[in-house]
Design an enzyme around this catalytic site. Sequence first.
Site, short mmCIF file in Angstrom:
data_model
loop_
_atom_site.label_atom_id
_atom_site.label_comp_id
_atom_site.label_asym_id
_atom_site.label_seq_id
_atom_site.Cartn_x
_atom_site.Cartn_y
_atom_site.Cartn_z
N LYS A 30 0.79 -1.13 0.04
CA LYS A 30 -0.07 0.01 0.17
C LYS A 30 0.93 1.19 -0.08
O LYS A 30 2.06 1.30 0.62
CB LYS A 30 -0.99 0.08 1.30
CG LYS A 30 -2.07 1.04 1.37
CD LYS A 30 -3.05 0.16 0.26
CE LYS A 30 -4.60 1.05 0.37
NZ LYS A 30 -5.57 0.27 0.13
N GLY A 43 -17.79 8.29 -1.11
CA GLY A 43 -16.91 8.19 -2.24
C GLY A 43 -17.15 7.12 -3.44
O GLY A 43 -18.21 6.97 -3.51
N ASN A 44 -15.92 6.62 -3.81
CA ASN A 44 -16.28 5.76 -5.28
C ASN A 44 -17.15 4.74 -4.64
O ASN A 44 -18.06 4.28 -5.03
CB ASN A 44 -14.64 5.26 -5.66
CG ASN A 44 -15.03 4.17 -6.57
OD1 ASN A 44 -15.02 3.09 -6.34
ND2 ASN A 44 -15.03 4.68 -7.93
N GLY A 59 -18.69 3.94 -1.53
CA GLY A 59 -19.93 4.17 -0.81
C GLY A 59 -20.90 4.77 -1.93
O GLY A 59 -22.16 4.30 -1.80
N1 GLU Z 1 -7.51 0.43 -2.69
C1 GLU Z 1 -8.24 -0.85 -2.92
C2 GLU Z 1 -8.43 -1.79 -1.80
O1 GLU Z 1 -8.00 -1.31 -0.76
C3 GLU Z 1 -7.92 -1.51 -4.44
C4 GLU Z 1 -6.51 -1.99 -4.20
C5 GLU Z 1 -6.23 -2.64 -5.73
O2 GLU Z 1 -6.88 -2.78 -6.51
O3 GLU Z 1 -4.88 -3.06 -5.94
O4 GLU Z 1 -8.73 -2.78 -1.84
#
Ligand code: GLU
Length: 433
Positions: A104, A218-219, A221
């Site tokens: 992340k 957001g996206n 929700g």
């Molecule tokens: N940010 C999203 C999550 O927390 C998607 C991560 C991704 O697609 O790699 O799952």
Amino acid sequence: MSTNPFTNATKQLENAAGFLNLDKNILEILKNPKRILEVSIPVKMDSGETKVFKGYRSQYNDALGPFKGGIRFHPKVNLSEVKALSAWMTWKCAVVGLPLGGGKGGVIVDPKRLSDKEMEKLSRGYVQAMKDFIGPEKDIPAPDVYTTPQMMAWMMDEFSRIKGYNIPGVVTGKPIEVGGARGRKFSTAQGGIYVLEKAVKRLKMNSEKTTVAIQGFGNAGSFIAKILSALGYNIVAISDSKGGIVRDNNRAIEAGFPIGSPASERAKHSLDIKDVIKFKKETGSVVGFPGTKTITNEQLLKLDVDVLIPAALENVITEKNASRIKAKLIIELANGPITPEADLKLEKKGIIVVPDILANAGGVIVSYFEWVQNLQNYYWTEKENISKLKTIIEKSFDEVWGKKECLNISMRLAAYVVAVERVARAEKLRRGL
Ligand code: GLU
């Protein structure tokens, strides 16, 4: 009480490790991120002045495949949060059986204060700083809180320029025109819908009468609100970072609408999500939407609804407010919205929690499809992507539910047991431990 996200993520891992009687050497490996990067990203602002932003990437575990996970742009980003999110990505990919590890990223920035040009420079700057550590075989970023498909396009473009040829598989969540997967945009919400419908069936709740409150618009929700309302669920409350709204109609909240009532009757009770989306676009918030009462984000969590969907940030349900949660079912569309202490309280109250690593895995599942399609240069239809998503997430739900029932444990622990066991086995095989 801990609201330190990485402390909480470690606690969740330890709970599963204890339950599994996991080898302590393996646990030692699983407790630590493999690599952490901290970078300074200089951006020449529109004013002519140069500002330096701090960026992170935590590459947690890659025993099952390359690191995978989003990048968050938010003023409150910090290393503990990024590390926790990277651990959760590891368990998320594992619980749904993807050949991917967990990572992340984050940048400390308030994106609402940057112009488009500045955002582009910051996105490209992030890739310049991370160029040696990301790539389709190493680590594949994606969108997260306040990062968009457009930003993924800039990142992909920057990486391709640096390497000298097109490498669409370096990030996922791109616009379709530049190698994005069809349906990726609403896939987190769609995955949430599939697990919610499964849970509603198992708990014998009636979707025609089910009341829902959603925290976060957001996206994830806003898409889940849209899909749920189309399916006939009664959405009584939603919120965004500026506050919440609840339908000004007690009957809708207290009783839902009568079973078998026609759609027109139901529509009277549920918030009209299409109009709310329009309203937010025009005014910048859901607050003030006609026919609603304004509430706080905290009040939304405590409403007497059947289903509660935290879809914003971590640590919103803690030891402090857990005993006042009235929902029967919680779908964690956000990452880490419930602390481990709160989890215990909810469990005692008999509230079923579908944990984040399963409930919001729809996003990374379709990201996985995007990466596969980029590597093959062969693209699938939206229908193919979404039906494959359904197969994977429903099977994973059944597996976790089965574990929960047969071991008499919470869904969170069951999901962690499945995930940690998979990663531990891979570590063991690879390291000869
Ligand atoms: N940010 C999203 C999550 O927390 C998607 C991560 C991704 O697609 O790699 O799952």
